[in-house]
Design an enzyme around this catalytic site. Structure first.
Site, PDB file in Angstrom:
ATOM      1  N   GLU A   1      -4.879  10.295   0.986  1.00  0.00           N
ATOM      2  CA  GLU A   1      -5.284   8.932   1.326  1.00  0.00           C
ATOM      3  C   GLU A   1      -6.100   8.346   0.172  1.00  0.00           C
ATOM      4  O   GLU A   1      -7.326   8.542   0.123  1.00  0.00           O
ATOM      5  CB  GLU A   1      -6.139   8.929   2.597  1.00  0.00           C
ATOM      6  CG  GLU A   1      -5.426   9.449   3.821  1.00  0.00           C
ATOM      7  CD  GLU A   1      -6.095   8.949   5.104  1.00  0.00           C
ATOM      8  OE1 GLU A   1      -5.444   8.205   5.833  1.00  0.00           O
ATOM      9  OE2 GLU A   1      -7.263   9.277   5.329  1.00  0.00           O
TER      10      GLU A   1
ATOM     11  N   GLY B   1      -4.173   4.233  10.211  1.00  0.00           N
ATOM     12  CA  GLY B   1      -5.416   3.715  10.775  1.00  0.00           C
ATOM     13  C   GLY B   1      -5.153   2.461  11.588  1.00  0.00           C
ATOM     14  O   GLY B   1      -4.729   2.510  12.733  1.00  0.00           O
TER      15      GLY B   1
ATOM     16  N   HIS C   1     -12.192  13.202   6.172  1.00  0.00           N
ATOM     17  CA  HIS C   1     -11.755  11.814   5.998  1.00  0.00           C
ATOM     18  C   HIS C   1     -12.708  11.118   5.022  1.00  0.00           C
ATOM     19  O   HIS C   1     -13.912  11.380   5.025  1.00  0.00           O
ATOM     20  CB  HIS C   1     -11.740  11.085   7.346  1.00  0.00           C
ATOM     21  CG  HIS C   1     -11.085   9.739   7.245  1.00  0.00           C
ATOM     22  ND1 HIS C   1     -11.748   8.647   6.759  1.00  0.00           N
ATOM     23  CD2 HIS C   1      -9.818   9.338   7.503  1.00  0.00           C
ATOM     24  CE1 HIS C   1     -10.914   7.614   6.746  1.00  0.00           C
ATOM     25  NE2 HIS C   1      -9.738   8.003   7.183  1.00  0.00           N
TER      26      HIS C   1
ATOM     27  N   GLY D   1      -7.397   0.643   4.669  1.00  0.00           N
ATOM     28  CA  GLY D   1      -7.897  -0.566   5.306  1.00  0.00           C
ATOM     29  C   GLY D   1      -7.876  -1.799   4.416  1.00  0.00           C
ATOM     30  O   GLY D   1      -8.475  -2.819   4.741  1.00  0.00           O
TER      31      GLY D   1
ATOM     32  N   GLU E   1     -14.057   8.344   4.980  1.00  0.00           N
ATOM     33  CA  GLU E   1     -15.206   7.642   5.562  1.00  0.00           C
ATOM     34  C   GLU E   1     -16.331   8.619   5.899  1.00  0.00           C
ATOM     35  O   GLU E   1     -17.507   8.269   5.851  1.00  0.00           O
ATOM     36  CB  GLU E   1     -14.749   6.838   6.795  1.00  0.00           C
ATOM     37  CG  GLU E   1     -13.976   5.601   6.359  1.00  0.00           C
ATOM     38  CD  GLU E   1     -12.912   5.143   7.318  1.00  0.00           C
ATOM     39  OE1 GLU E   1     -12.937   5.508   8.500  1.00  0.00           O
ATOM     40  OE2 GLU E   1     -12.007   4.402   6.855  1.00  0.00           O
TER      41      GLU E   1
ATOM     42  N   SER F   1      -3.125   2.011   4.591  1.00  0.00           N
ATOM     43  CA  SER F   1      -2.413   0.761   4.861  1.00  0.00           C
ATOM     44  C   SER F   1      -0.928   0.947   5.156  1.00  0.00           C
ATOM     45  O   SER F   1      -0.115   0.082   4.824  1.00  0.00           O
ATOM     46  CB  SER F   1      -2.619  -0.238   3.711  1.00  0.00           C
ATOM     47  OG  SER F   1      -3.994  -0.586   3.604  1.00  0.00           O
TER      48      SER F   1
ATOM     49  N   ASN G   1      -5.063   7.406  13.551  1.00  0.00           N
ATOM     50  CA  ASN G   1      -6.512   7.610  13.492  1.00  0.00           C
ATOM     51  C   ASN G   1      -7.181   6.327  13.975  1.00  0.00           C
ATOM     52  O   ASN G   1      -7.208   5.332  13.255  1.00  0.00           O
ATOM     53  CB  ASN G   1      -6.919   7.931  12.049  1.00  0.00           C
ATOM     54  CG  ASN G   1      -8.430   7.948  11.856  1.00  0.00           C
ATOM     55  OD1 ASN G   1      -9.189   7.956  12.830  1.00  0.00           O
ATOM     56  ND2 ASN G   1      -8.864   7.956  10.606  1.00  0.00           N
ATOM     57  N   TRP G   2      -7.709   6.386  15.205  1.00  0.00           N
ATOM     58  CA  TRP G   2      -8.305   5.171  15.782  1.00  0.00           C
ATOM     59  C   TRP G   2      -9.671   4.844  15.201  1.00  0.00           C
ATOM     60  O   TRP G   2     -10.209   3.779  15.454  1.00  0.00           O
ATOM     61  CB  TRP G   2      -8.428   5.340  17.308  1.00  0.00           C
ATOM     62  CG  TRP G   2      -7.152   5.066  18.035  1.00  0.00           C
ATOM     63  CD1 TRP G   2      -5.869   5.137  17.527  1.00  0.00           C
ATOM     64  CD2 TRP G   2      -7.010   4.664  19.402  1.00  0.00           C
ATOM     65  NE1 TRP G   2      -4.962   4.814  18.500  1.00  0.00           N
ATOM     66  CE2 TRP G   2      -5.635   4.517  19.657  1.00  0.00           C
ATOM     67  CE3 TRP G   2      -7.922   4.424  20.429  1.00  0.00           C
ATOM     68  CZ2 TRP G   2      -5.147   4.137  20.916  1.00  0.00           C
ATOM     69  CZ3 TRP G   2      -7.435   4.054  21.672  1.00  0.00           C
ATOM     70  CH2 TRP G   2      -6.065   3.907  21.912  1.00  0.00           C
ATOM     71  N   LYS G   3     -10.263   5.788  14.468  1.00  0.00           N
ATOM     72  CA  LYS G   3     -11.623   5.589  13.951  1.00  0.00           C
ATOM     73  C   LYS G   3     -12.546   5.197  15.123  1.00  0.00           C
ATOM     74  O   LYS G   3     -12.322   5.664  16.235  1.00  0.00           O
ATOM     75  CB  LYS G   3     -11.611   4.555  12.823  1.00  0.00           C
ATOM     76  CG  LYS G   3     -10.554   4.915  11.763  1.00  0.00           C
ATOM     77  CD  LYS G   3     -10.639   4.112  10.518  1.00  0.00           C
ATOM     78  CE  LYS G   3      -9.535   4.571   9.562  1.00  0.00           C
ATOM     79  NZ  LYS G   3      -9.627   3.934   8.255  1.00  0.00           N
TER      80      LYS G   3
HETATM   81  P1  PGA Z   1      -5.507   2.425   7.355  1.00  0.00           P
HETATM   82  O1  PGA Z   1      -6.395   3.755   7.526  1.00  0.00           O
HETATM   83  O2  PGA Z   1      -4.109   2.759   7.809  1.00  0.00           O
HETATM   84  O3  PGA Z   1      -6.171   1.406   8.228  1.00  0.00           O
HETATM   85  O4  PGA Z   1      -5.535   2.068   5.907  1.00  0.00           O
HETATM   86  C1  PGA Z   1      -5.885   5.015   7.222  1.00  0.00           C
HETATM   87  C2  PGA Z   1      -6.945   6.070   7.411  1.00  0.00           C
HETATM   88  O5  PGA Z   1      -8.109   5.851   7.057  1.00  0.00           O
HETATM   89  O6  PGA Z   1      -6.635   7.170   7.940  1.00  0.00           O
END
Ligand code: PGA
Length: 248
Positions: A166, A232, A94, A172, A96, A211, A9-11
């Site tokens: 998640e 991510g 997600h 993150g 976010e 993470s 997931n590149w966000k």
């Molecule tokens: P992260 O993000 O691996 O940077 O913790 C995972 C995600 O939000 O899908």
């Protein structure tokens, strides 16, 4: 259906140059046929990513969609548009989006259903905050997020996509859930699905995100209830993403 999924997931990261470099590295890498390797770039680069990976054995998806087929929804993208660009998967709910855009369980369920309707495979993201975990509410929160989608699309609808657990405190932050801690929640997700259809509980793919990196991936993926990962930060560089693919 393949058992494991490794999804990047590149966000809101990347550029045309980054897409070109990443795709070049993927085309060179032997990916093996036993797992689904997925990348979710920003939707602006979806078509370019699809063209760039070619037949490298990687499927591409979008990070979000609007539940309507079309209409007066400025700035939004429909499931059919994602499919038209060559996308095959889509993330829904997600954390976010739930926190920044205030997406409710009902909206997430509607998006999941719209994705299925257009032939996309949706990944339902679920997870609790640190405060909810400390208050002993993590299980109820996650089960409720899964239940909302079961009620909307049926348990066989959920099984056509996948679920990503998640924990928000692990996204993150560099702090990963311990493999047994994550596996326990994956077990609860299967129980929630199993309450609706016992036969599907074992076959729905439940992946872990938060993470994941090349150092902790193997321990997480060795848990029988963890069917891969949603990555991510570590998915932005081809080298670390491919190391996680290798761990799966
Ligand atoms: P992260 O993000 O691996 O940077 O913790 C995972 C995600 O939000 O899908």
């Amino acid at each position: 259906m393949r058992r494991s999924i490794v999804a990047g997931n590149w966000k809101m990261h990347g550029s045309r140059e980054a897409v070109a470099d990443f795709c070049k590295a993927l085309r060179r890498a032997p990916l093996g046929a036993e797992l689904d390797v997925l990348v979710f770039p920003p939707v602006a680069y979806l078509g370019e990513f699809v063209a760039g990976v070619g037949d490298a054995g990687v499927a591409v998806g979008a990070q979000d969609l609007h539940p309507a087929a079309q209409g007066a929804h400025t700035g939004e993208v429909s499931a059919a548009m994602i499919a038209d660009l060559g996308g095959r998967w889509v993330l829904t709910g997600h954390s976010e989006r739930r926190s920044e855009q205030g997406e409710s369980d009902a909206l997430v369920a509607a998006k999941f259903g719209a994705a299925l309707g257009a032939g996309l495979r949706p990944i339902l993201c679920v997870g609790e905050t640190l405060a909810q975990r400390r208050a002993g509410e993590a299980e109820a929160v996650v089960a409720g997020q899964v239940q909302a989608v079961i009620e909307a699309v049926g348990v066989d609808g959920v099984a056509q996509g996948a679920v990503a657990y998640e924990p928000i405190w692990a996204i993150g932050t560099g702090e990963t859930a311990a493999p047994d801690e994550a596996a326990a929640m994956h077990g609860l997700i299967r129980e929630t699905i199993g309450a609706a259809d016992a036969a599907l509980a074992g076959s729905v793919r439940v992946i872990y995100g938060g993470s994941v990196n090349p150092h902790n991936a193997a321990a997480l993926f060795s848990e029988p209830d963890i069917d891969g990962g949603l990555i991510g930060g570590a998915s932005l560089q081809a080298e670390s993403f491919l190391a996680i693919v290798a761990a799966a």
